[in-house]
Design an enzyme around this catalytic site. Structure first.
Site, PDB file in Angstrom:
ATOM      1  N   SER A   1      53.325 -49.970  14.378  1.00  0.00           N
ATOM      2  CA  SER A   1      52.115 -50.592  14.914  1.00  0.00           C
ATOM      3  C   SER A   1      51.137 -49.519  15.373  1.00  0.00           C
ATOM      4  O   SER A   1      51.441 -48.730  16.273  1.00  0.00           O
ATOM      5  CB  SER A   1      52.467 -51.487  16.101  1.00  0.00           C
ATOM      6  OG  SER A   1      51.273 -51.813  16.796  1.00  0.00           O
TER       7      SER A   1
ATOM      8  N   MET B   1      46.211 -62.053  16.407  1.00  0.00           N
ATOM      9  CA  MET B   1      46.430 -62.720  17.696  1.00  0.00           C
ATOM     10  C   MET B   1      45.060 -63.216  18.147  1.00  0.00           C
ATOM     11  O   MET B   1      44.446 -62.676  19.078  1.00  0.00           O
ATOM     12  CB  MET B   1      47.052 -61.721  18.694  1.00  0.00           C
ATOM     13  CG  MET B   1      48.520 -61.469  18.410  1.00  0.00           C
ATOM     14  SD  MET B   1      49.138 -59.960  19.149  1.00  0.00           S
ATOM     15  CE  MET B   1      48.630 -58.776  17.910  1.00  0.00           C
TER      16      MET B   1
ATOM     17  N   HIS C   1      48.428 -58.600  11.883  1.00  0.00           N
ATOM     18  CA  HIS C   1      48.939 -59.583  12.846  1.00  0.00           C
ATOM     19  C   HIS C   1      47.766 -60.117  13.659  1.00  0.00           C
ATOM     20  O   HIS C   1      47.245 -59.425  14.528  1.00  0.00           O
ATOM     21  CB  HIS C   1      49.983 -58.865  13.735  1.00  0.00           C
ATOM     22  CG  HIS C   1      50.563 -59.710  14.820  1.00  0.00           C
ATOM     23  ND1 HIS C   1      51.291 -59.166  15.862  1.00  0.00           N
ATOM     24  CD2 HIS C   1      50.546 -61.058  15.045  1.00  0.00           C
ATOM     25  CE1 HIS C   1      51.694 -60.137  16.665  1.00  0.00           C
ATOM     26  NE2 HIS C   1      51.245 -61.284  16.203  1.00  0.00           N
TER      27      HIS C   1
ATOM     28  N   GLY D   1      55.762 -49.905  17.835  1.00  0.00           N
ATOM     29  CA  GLY D   1      54.589 -49.114  18.199  1.00  0.00           C
ATOM     30  C   GLY D   1      54.985 -47.902  19.004  1.00  0.00           C
ATOM     31  O   GLY D   1      55.084 -46.783  18.496  1.00  0.00           O
TER      32      GLY D   1
ATOM     33  N   PHE E   1      50.049 -56.615  24.423  1.00  0.00           N
ATOM     34  CA  PHE E   1      50.088 -55.194  24.750  1.00  0.00           C
ATOM     35  C   PHE E   1      51.312 -54.526  24.130  1.00  0.00           C
ATOM     36  O   PHE E   1      52.349 -55.168  23.969  1.00  0.00           O
ATOM     37  CB  PHE E   1      50.130 -54.993  26.269  1.00  0.00           C
ATOM     38  CG  PHE E   1      48.900 -55.519  26.945  1.00  0.00           C
ATOM     39  CD1 PHE E   1      47.768 -54.723  27.095  1.00  0.00           C
ATOM     40  CD2 PHE E   1      48.856 -56.836  27.389  1.00  0.00           C
ATOM     41  CE1 PHE E   1      46.618 -55.227  27.683  1.00  0.00           C
ATOM     42  CE2 PHE E   1      47.703 -57.352  27.976  1.00  0.00           C
ATOM     43  CZ  PHE E   1      46.573 -56.549  28.128  1.00  0.00           C
TER      44      PHE E   1
ATOM     45  N   ASP F   1      47.355 -54.755  14.747  1.00  0.00           N
ATOM     46  CA  ASP F   1      47.295 -55.811  15.756  1.00  0.00           C
ATOM     47  C   ASP F   1      45.849 -56.162  16.082  1.00  0.00           C
ATOM     48  O   ASP F   1      45.125 -55.365  16.667  1.00  0.00           O
ATOM     49  CB  ASP F   1      48.009 -55.347  17.031  1.00  0.00           C
ATOM     50  CG  ASP F   1      49.521 -55.340  16.866  1.00  0.00           C
ATOM     51  OD1 ASP F   1      50.077 -56.396  16.508  1.00  0.00           O
ATOM     52  OD2 ASP F   1      50.133 -54.277  17.074  1.00  0.00           O
TER      53      ASP F   1
ATOM     54  N   MET G   1      43.376 -58.489  18.158  1.00  0.00           N
ATOM     55  CA  MET G   1      43.349 -59.330  19.370  1.00  0.00           C
ATOM     56  C   MET G   1      41.899 -59.626  19.747  1.00  0.00           C
ATOM     57  O   MET G   1      41.045 -58.749  19.666  1.00  0.00           O
ATOM     58  CB  MET G   1      44.031 -58.608  20.534  1.00  0.00           C
ATOM     59  CG  MET G   1      45.441 -58.136  20.219  1.00  0.00           C
ATOM     60  SD  MET G   1      46.243 -57.461  21.677  1.00  0.00           S
ATOM     61  CE  MET G   1      47.698 -56.713  20.953  1.00  0.00           C
TER      62      MET G   1
ATOM     63  N   HIS H   1      51.298 -51.836  10.514  1.00  0.00           N
ATOM     64  CA  HIS H   1      51.088 -53.062  11.302  1.00  0.00           C
ATOM     65  C   HIS H   1      49.786 -52.926  12.098  1.00  0.00           C
ATOM     66  O   HIS H   1      49.613 -51.989  12.880  1.00  0.00           O
ATOM     67  CB  HIS H   1      52.281 -53.263  12.233  1.00  0.00           C
ATOM     68  CG  HIS H   1      52.285 -54.563  12.962  1.00  0.00           C
ATOM     69  ND1 HIS H   1      52.703 -55.752  12.400  1.00  0.00           N
ATOM     70  CD2 HIS H   1      51.938 -54.874  14.235  1.00  0.00           C
ATOM     71  CE1 HIS H   1      52.620 -56.733  13.288  1.00  0.00           C
ATOM     72  NE2 HIS H   1      52.147 -56.237  14.414  1.00  0.00           N
TER      73      HIS H   1
ATOM     74  N   ASP I   1      58.751 -58.189  16.583  1.00  0.00           N
ATOM     75  CA  ASP I   1      57.658 -57.350  17.084  1.00  0.00           C
ATOM     76  C   ASP I   1      57.654 -57.398  18.609  1.00  0.00           C
ATOM     77  O   ASP I   1      57.521 -58.472  19.197  1.00  0.00           O
ATOM     78  CB  ASP I   1      56.339 -57.917  16.523  1.00  0.00           C
ATOM     79  CG  ASP I   1      55.112 -57.142  16.948  1.00  0.00           C
ATOM     80  OD1 ASP I   1      55.242 -56.078  17.572  1.00  0.00           O
ATOM     81  OD2 ASP I   1      54.005 -57.626  16.627  1.00  0.00           O
ATOM     82  N   GLY I   2      57.806 -56.215  19.209  1.00  0.00           N
ATOM     83  CA  GLY I   2      57.733 -56.110  20.665  1.00  0.00           C
ATOM     84  C   GLY I   2      58.976 -55.484  21.261  1.00  0.00           C
ATOM     85  O   GLY I   2      60.060 -56.065  21.174  1.00  0.00           O
TER      86      GLY I   2
ATOM     87  N   MET J   1      58.057 -63.072  17.851  1.00  0.00           N
ATOM     88  CA  MET J   1      57.640 -62.131  18.898  1.00  0.00           C
ATOM     89  C   MET J   1      58.774 -61.932  19.890  1.00  0.00           C
ATOM     90  O   MET J   1      59.359 -62.911  20.371  1.00  0.00           O
ATOM     91  CB  MET J   1      56.405 -62.657  19.642  1.00  0.00           C
ATOM     92  CG  MET J   1      55.111 -62.653  18.840  1.00  0.00           C
ATOM     93  SD  MET J   1      54.650 -61.059  18.170  1.00  0.00           S
ATOM     94  CE  MET J   1      54.422 -60.069  19.657  1.00  0.00           C
TER      95      MET J   1
HETATM   96  C1  DX5 Z   1      52.040 -56.804  20.856  1.00  0.00           C
HETATM   97  C2  DX5 Z   1      51.837 -56.366  19.445  1.00  0.00           C
HETATM   98  C3  DX5 Z   1      52.813 -55.373  18.959  1.00  0.00           C
HETATM   99  C4  DX5 Z   1      52.837 -54.071  19.712  1.00  0.00           C
HETATM  100  C5  DX5 Z   1      54.257 -53.619  19.745  1.00  0.00           C
HETATM  101  O1  DX5 Z   1      51.226 -57.874  21.134  1.00  0.00           O
HETATM  102  O2  DX5 Z   1      51.888 -57.472  18.566  1.00  0.00           O
HETATM  103  O3  DX5 Z   1      52.684 -55.126  17.566  1.00  0.00           O
HETATM  104  O4  DX5 Z   1      52.064 -53.059  19.157  1.00  0.00           O
HETATM  105  O5  DX5 Z   1      54.344 -52.486  20.531  1.00  0.00           O
HETATM  106  P1  DX5 Z   1      55.721 -51.925  21.046  1.00  0.00           P
HETATM  107  O6  DX5 Z   1      56.558 -51.615  19.839  1.00  0.00           O
HETATM  108  O7  DX5 Z   1      55.307 -50.707  21.796  1.00  0.00           O
HETATM  109  O8  DX5 Z   1      56.339 -52.975  21.907  1.00  0.00           O
HETATM  110 ZN    ZN Z   2      51.999 -57.069  16.358  1.00  0.00          ZN
END
Ligand code: DX5
Ligand code: ZN
Length: 214
Positions: free
Chosen positions: A9, A69, A67, A197, A146, A36, A38, A34, A175-176, A140
């Site tokens: 990510s 969001m 992704h 990430g 975040f 993200d 938002m 990936h 993811d997360g 998720m």
């Molecule tokens: C969170 C995102 C993730 C995020 C994951 O809302 O969708 O993709 O970047 O980050 P890590 O791997 O640091 O939890």
């Molecule tokens: Zn994500």
């Protein structure tokens, strides 16, 4: 052996050096990138959008795993598709139930892979009716919004139900909070795509970090 798709990510990358940071994971055997997106409404954070995806498309050959969001994803599917997204994942919670199928079809009509994601509090059974039409399901394992949050193991417990209802070839992504340990938990439960990430980008040895997730 099952192929595991690793999708770093870029939320944890340096936004002033995205090309450099994408090449860093590309040259260390990442499968996808990936991205993200938002909007400050579906989640409180705001990140990046269509123009950035368009620019990223020029600097990598890896599939862009986008992704969304965001609220009203249907308004932006074609824009993200035209910008060069390869996989477009939207949230079950962001769309009225009677529109979900049409959003999936919109993504597929644009020639892209369609993904549907569920947040931690959403029951996995609600997405079962859509599995036959999807390319990917994203479970998720943190509340979206975040990077750098703690893995929620009970979310990974949703994977077996999804897997038992999934057609052959459906990709189950998490993811997360994914790292070497939590990634293994998810793989053991049936996930075959891992987003990470912080774990990848904050590591001293990117190649080893990516490899440890397979
Ligand atoms: C969170 C995102 C993730 C995020 C994951 O809302 O969708 O993709 O970047 O980050 P890590 O791997 O640091 O939890
Ligand atoms: Zn994500």
């Amino acid at each position: 052996m099952t192929k595991i798709y690793i999708s770093p990510s870029i939320l944890s990358a340096d936004f002033a050096n995205l090309e450099r940071d994408i090449k860093l994971v590309e040259s260390n055997d990442a499968d996808w990138i990936h991205v993200d997106v938002m909007d400050g409404h579906f989640v409180s954070n705001i990140t990046i959008g269509i123009p950035v995806v368009k620019s990223l498309r020029k600097v990598t050959n890896l599939p862009l795993d986008v992704h969304l969001m965001i609220e009203n994803p249907e308004k932006y599917i074609n824009d993200f598709a035209n910008a060069g997204a390869d996989i477009i994942t939207f949230h079950y919670e962001a769309v009225e139930k009677d529109k979900i199928e049409s959003v999936i079809q919109m993504i597929k009509s644009a020639g892209k892979k369609a993904g549907l994601s569920i947040k931690p509090k959403t029951e996995p059974s609600v997405i079962c009716p859509y599995l036959k039409d999807l390319d990917l399901v994203l479970v998720m394992t943190v509340e979206p919004g975040f990077g750098g949050q703690k893995f929620m193991e009970d979310c990974a417990d949703k994977i077996p139900l999804i897997k038992s209802n999934a057609p052959q070839g459906l990709i189950i992504q998490v993811d997360g909070g994914i790292n070497k340990v939590t990634g293994k938990i998810c793989r053991n439960k049936g996930a075959n795509s891992l987003v990470a990430g912080n774990y990848i980008y904050k590591s001293d040895d990117i190649k080893k970090a990516i490899e440890s997730l397979r």
